[in-house]
Write a protein that holds these residues in place. Structure first.
Motif, PDB file in Angstrom:
ATOM      1  N   ILE A  29      -8.916 -68.430  51.915  1.00 56.52           N
ATOM      2  CA  ILE A  29      -8.181 -67.172  51.777  1.00 56.52           C
ATOM      3  C   ILE A  29      -8.486 -66.288  52.977  1.00 56.52           C
ATOM      4  CG2 ILE A  29      -7.763 -65.166  50.308  1.00 56.52           C
ATOM      5  CD1 ILE A  29      -8.957 -66.799  47.979  1.00 56.52           C
ATOM      6  N   ASP A  30      -7.443 -65.904  53.687  1.00 55.85           N
ATOM      7  CA  ASP A  30      -7.629 -65.090  54.877  1.00 55.85           C
ATOM      8  C   ASP A  30      -6.457 -64.123  55.012  1.00 55.85           C
ATOM      9  OD1 ASP A  30      -9.590 -65.313  57.440  1.00 55.85           O
ATOM     10  OD2 ASP A  30      -7.608 -64.634  58.078  1.00 55.85           O
ATOM     11  N   ARG A  31      -6.724 -62.962  55.555  1.00 56.25           N
ATOM     12  CA  ARG A  31      -5.656 -61.962  55.672  1.00 56.25           C
ATOM     13  C   ARG A  31      -4.732 -62.226  56.862  1.00 56.25           C
ATOM     14  NH1 ARG A  31      -8.782 -56.467  57.714  1.00 56.25           N
ATOM     15  NH2 ARG A  31      -9.780 -57.377  59.554  1.00 56.25           N
ATOM     16  N   SER A  32      -5.111 -63.137  57.758  1.00 54.66           N
ATOM     17  CA  SER A  32      -4.267 -63.451  58.913  1.00 54.66           C
ATOM     18  C   SER A  32      -3.183 -64.442  58.524  1.00 54.66           C
ATOM     19  CB  SER A  32      -5.114 -64.046  60.052  1.00 54.66           C
ATOM     20  OG  SER A  32      -4.271 -64.559  61.074  1.00 54.66           O
ATOM     21  N   ALA A  33      -1.950 -63.964  58.449  1.00 53.94           N
ATOM     22  CA  ALA A  33      -0.829 -64.836  58.093  1.00 53.94           C
ATOM     23  C   ALA A  33      -0.618 -65.933  59.139  1.00 53.94           C
ATOM     24  CB  ALA A  33       0.441 -64.003  57.937  1.00 53.94           C
ATOM     25  N   THR A  34      -0.857 -65.611  60.399  1.00 54.15           N
ATOM     26  CA  THR A  34      -0.687 -66.599  61.468  1.00 54.15           C
ATOM     27  C   THR A  34      -1.659 -67.756  61.295  1.00 54.15           C
ATOM     28  OG1 THR A  34       0.024 -64.861  62.998  1.00 54.15           O
ATOM     29  CG2 THR A  34      -0.694 -66.942  63.965  1.00 54.15           C
ATOM     30  N   HIS A  35      -2.903 -67.431  61.014  1.00 55.44           N
ATOM     31  CA  HIS A  35      -3.954 -68.435  60.799  1.00 55.44           C
ATOM     32  C   HIS A  35      -3.625 -69.295  59.582  1.00 55.44           C
ATOM     33  CE1 HIS A  35      -7.854 -70.237  60.955  1.00 55.44           C
ATOM     34  NE2 HIS A  35      -8.419 -69.498  60.009  1.00 55.44           N
ATOM     35  N   VAL A  36      -3.261 -68.652  58.475  1.00 51.00           N
ATOM     36  CA  VAL A  36      -2.945 -69.369  57.244  1.00 51.00           C
ATOM     37  C   VAL A  36      -1.711 -70.242  57.426  1.00 51.00           C
ATOM     38  CG1 VAL A  36      -2.102 -69.065  54.881  1.00 51.00           C
ATOM     39  CG2 VAL A  36      -4.081 -67.754  55.686  1.00 51.00           C
ATOM     40  N   ASP A  37      -0.685 -69.714  58.064  1.00 50.29           N
ATOM     41  CA  ASP A  37       0.544 -70.492  58.279  1.00 50.29           C
ATOM     42  C   ASP A  37       0.267 -71.747  59.096  1.00 50.29           C
ATOM     43  OD1 ASP A  37       1.974 -68.638  56.865  1.00 50.29           O
ATOM     44  OD2 ASP A  37       2.845 -67.641  58.620  1.00 50.29           O
ATOM     45  N   MET A  39      -2.542 -73.428  59.286  1.00 52.49           N
ATOM     46  CA  MET A  39      -3.279 -74.395  58.469  1.00 52.49           C
ATOM     47  C   MET A  39      -2.367 -75.067  57.455  1.00 52.49           C
ATOM     48  SD  MET A  39      -7.067 -72.730  57.831  1.00 52.49           S
ATOM     49  CE  MET A  39      -6.546 -71.093  57.271  1.00 52.49           C
ATOM     50  N   CYS A  40      -1.458 -74.299  56.860  1.00 54.76           N
ATOM     51  CA  CYS A  40      -0.540 -74.876  55.878  1.00 54.76           C
ATOM     52  C   CYS A  40       0.452 -75.838  56.538  1.00 54.76           C
ATOM     53  CB  CYS A  40       0.212 -73.765  55.157  1.00 54.76           C
ATOM     54  SG  CYS A  40      -0.804 -72.767  54.042  1.00 54.76           S
ATOM     55  N   ARG A  41       0.863 -75.498  57.749  1.00 55.20           N
ATOM     56  CA  ARG A  41       1.880 -76.295  58.454  1.00 55.20           C
ATOM     57  C   ARG A  41       1.295 -77.573  59.049  1.00 55.20           C
ATOM     58  NH1 ARG A  41       2.992 -72.791  61.961  1.00 55.20           N
ATOM     59  NH2 ARG A  41       1.706 -73.666  63.637  1.00 55.20           N
ATOM     60  N   ASP A  42       0.185 -77.440  59.758  1.00 51.00           N
ATOM     61  CA  ASP A  42      -0.348 -78.565  60.532  1.00 51.00           C
ATOM     62  C   ASP A  42      -1.658 -79.122  60.004  1.00 51.00           C
ATOM     63  OD1 ASP A  42       1.752 -78.107  62.392  1.00 51.00           O
ATOM     64  OD2 ASP A  42       0.557 -76.545  63.362  1.00 51.00           O
ATOM     65  N   GLY A  43      -2.292 -78.413  59.052  1.00 50.34           N
ATOM     66  CA  GLY A  43      -3.653 -78.753  58.675  1.00 50.34           C
ATOM     67  C   GLY A  43      -4.620 -77.975  59.550  1.00 50.34           C
ATOM     68  N   LEU A  44      -5.870 -77.996  59.193  1.00 52.64           N
ATOM     69  CA  LEU A  44      -6.902 -77.317  59.970  1.00 52.64           C
ATOM     70  C   LEU A  44      -7.457 -78.281  61.016  1.00 52.64           C
ATOM     71  CD1 LEU A  44      -8.932 -74.997  60.510  1.00 52.64           C
ATOM     72  CD2 LEU A  44     -10.353 -75.960  58.678  1.00 52.64           C
ATOM     73  N   ARG A  45      -7.328 -77.906  62.281  1.00 56.24           N
ATOM     74  CA  ARG A  45      -7.886 -78.737  63.349  1.00 56.24           C
ATOM     75  C   ARG A  45      -9.372 -78.426  63.484  1.00 56.24           C
ATOM     76  NH1 ARG A  45      -6.308 -78.971  69.863  1.00 56.24           N
ATOM     77  NH2 ARG A  45      -8.164 -80.168  70.468  1.00 56.24           N
ATOM     78  N   VAL A  46     -10.201 -79.468  63.379  1.00 58.65           N
ATOM     79  CA  VAL A  46     -11.648 -79.309  63.447  1.00 58.65           C
ATOM     80  C   VAL A  46     -12.189 -80.130  64.603  1.00 58.65           C
ATOM     81  CG1 VAL A  46     -13.832 -79.560  62.214  1.00 58.65           C
ATOM     82  CG2 VAL A  46     -11.750 -78.976  60.951  1.00 58.65           C
ATOM     83  N   ASP A  47     -12.722 -79.458  65.620  1.00 58.20           N
ATOM     84  CA  ASP A  47     -13.360 -80.129  66.741  1.00 58.20           C
ATOM     85  C   ASP A  47     -14.866 -80.172  66.491  1.00 58.20           C
ATOM     86  OD1 ASP A  47     -10.857 -80.128  67.873  1.00 58.20           O
ATOM     87  OD2 ASP A  47     -11.263 -78.426  69.204  1.00 58.20           O
ATOM     88  N   GLY A  48     -15.469 -81.319  66.771  1.00 62.36           N
ATOM     89  CA  GLY A  48     -16.916 -81.431  66.606  1.00 62.36           C
ATOM     90  C   GLY A  48     -17.364 -82.862  66.766  1.00 62.36           C
ATOM     91  N   ALA A  49     -18.627 -83.024  67.171  1.00 59.99           N
ATOM     92  CA  ALA A  49     -19.225 -84.352  67.338  1.00 59.99           C
ATOM     93  C   ALA A  49     -18.387 -85.243  68.252  1.00 59.99           C
ATOM     94  CB  ALA A  49     -19.429 -85.029  65.989  1.00 59.99           C
ATOM     95  N   GLY A  50     -17.776 -84.640  69.269  1.00 56.86           N
ATOM     96  CA  GLY A  50     -17.036 -85.407  70.264  1.00 56.86           C
ATOM     97  C   GLY A  50     -15.655 -85.844  69.852  1.00 56.86           C
ATOM     98  N   ALA A 134      -5.384 -70.063  66.004  1.00 61.41           N
ATOM     99  CA  ALA A 134      -4.870 -70.137  64.638  1.00 61.41           C
ATOM    100  C   ALA A 134      -4.926 -71.572  64.129  1.00 61.41           C
ATOM    101  CB  ALA A 134      -3.439 -69.625  64.591  1.00 61.41           C
ATOM    102  N   GLY A 135      -5.638 -71.780  63.024  1.00 62.29           N
ATOM    103  CA  GLY A 135      -5.738 -73.107  62.441  1.00 62.29           C
ATOM    104  C   GLY A 135      -6.555 -74.088  63.254  1.00 62.29           C
ATOM    105  N   HIS A 136      -7.448 -73.596  64.107  1.00 60.37           N
ATOM    106  CA  HIS A 136      -8.197 -74.470  65.019  1.00 60.37           C
ATOM    107  C   HIS A 136      -9.617 -73.945  65.204  1.00 60.37           C
ATOM    108  CE1 HIS A 136      -8.602 -76.174  69.404  1.00 60.37           C
ATOM    109  NE2 HIS A 136      -9.389 -76.806  68.540  1.00 60.37           N
TER     110      HIS A 136
END
Length: 316
Positions: A29-37, A39-50, A134-136
């Motif tokens: 839950i976040d107040r940023s519509a851009t961020h939420v949109d 994540m809903c559209r593309d999924g959450l991109r998670v960078d880590g461990a190479g 956003a979403g990353h």
């Protein structure tokens, strides 16, 4: 377990992605519509461990869309705690537990005023993250521990159940019977690096390459340890070097503290709940804290300069 994360910046997303992949119905839950949109559209991109992955998450700007949750994890900025929780009452049912994993001290009292002290758990996490867009995010979950506990120090079935759920999902978690001491332990880590990176604009790699800044960090942590001990807090560390070392464990040289990220976005910081907590505790117990007071003043000066620039831009 049905989990709602209130405030999904870098840290909230890092934890949310881990719990989602662990099989929990996790809502971001976040107040940023851009961020939420995003994540809903593309999924959450998670960078880590190479590598980089996309996690299919549930995200919304409205707590009412989520409904009652078993667990609410609060990760909004400290100064938004009261308003955010009051605006998310739809998450609270008869058996809902509210857990703060926020930086600094004092959030549990604010939450207790809104939902009742009997619902509130305290916790601290060493998980890290950087919001890349956003979403990353860039996530630092591996090798980072989380501690949770009842405010009265009791080891209860509910706190053990939450720890079990977190561990099963890959979020290394322990139950603490000294959560106040645990919160101070984490505060020492935040005191070690947050304000210094905010003032200088340095990443961890740059900060840890500058001996003069290490000296300033150790001085600030030394004051914090003295203030905590005067208040009767049981700490797990007595050497400032431990906080300095722990702050950077497992994080890349490019890592930026949440305080620096806030300033780069033009936002006010959580300085009042971090170094400011040390200053207040020192005042209450007769412990001088000139280094922390100076760091608070410098961050406040930067925030003032940002506010003045915004006013000038609006009036231009």
């Amino acid at each position: 377990m049905k989990i709602a994360i209130l405030g999904t910046g870098a840290l909230g997303c890092a934890i949310g992605a881990t719990l989602t992949e662990g099989g929990h119905e996790t809502w971001l839950i976040d107040r940023s519509a851009t961020h939420v949109d995003a994540m809903c559209r593309d999924g959450l991109r998670v960078d880590g461990a190479g590598n980089s992955t996309y996690v299919s998450v549930r995200a919304t700007t409205q707590a009412s869309e989520v409904g009652v949750a078993e667990l609410v994890i609060v990760l909004v900025k400290s100064f938004h705690t009261d308003a955010a929780m009051r605006g998310a009452r739809a998450l609270i049912g008869p058996d809902t537990t509210v857990l703060s994993l926020q930086n600094g001290l004092g959030h549990e009292d604010i939450l207790a005023d809104v939902v009742g002290r009997e619902r509130v758990l305290a916790g601290k996490t060493y998980v890290g993250g950087v919001l890349r867009g956003a979403g990353h995010i860039e996530s630092g979950v591996v090798g980072k521990h989380t501690y949770i506990g009842e405010l009265n120090g009791r080891i209860t079935p509910r706190v053990k159940a939450i720890a079990h759920a977190f561990n099963a999902a890959g979020l290394a978690t322990s139950v603490s019977d000294n959560i106040v001491g645990t919160m101070w332990d984490k505060l020492l880590v935040n005191v070690a690096t947050g304000a210094l990176t905010g003032i200088t604009g340095l990443t961890y790699g740059q900060l840890y390459d500058e001996p003069l800044l290490k000296e300033a960090s150790l001085a600030a942590v030394t004051e914090a340890i003295a203030a905590a001990q005067a208040a009767g807090v049981k700490l797990s560390m007595a050497d400032p070097e431990e906080a300095w070392t722990l702050a950077a464990e497992g994080l890349p040289a490019s890592f930026k503290t949440s305080m620096l990220q806030s300033l780069e976005k033009g936002s006010i910081t959580e300085i009042d709940f971090i170094n400011g907590s040390v200053v207040r505790c020192g005042q209450q117990h007769g412990v001088p804290t000139p280094v922390n007071a100076t760091l608070v003043a410098c961050i406040k000066g930067i925030e003032r300069a940002m506010a003045d620039r915004r006013r000038e831009e609006i009036s231009a």
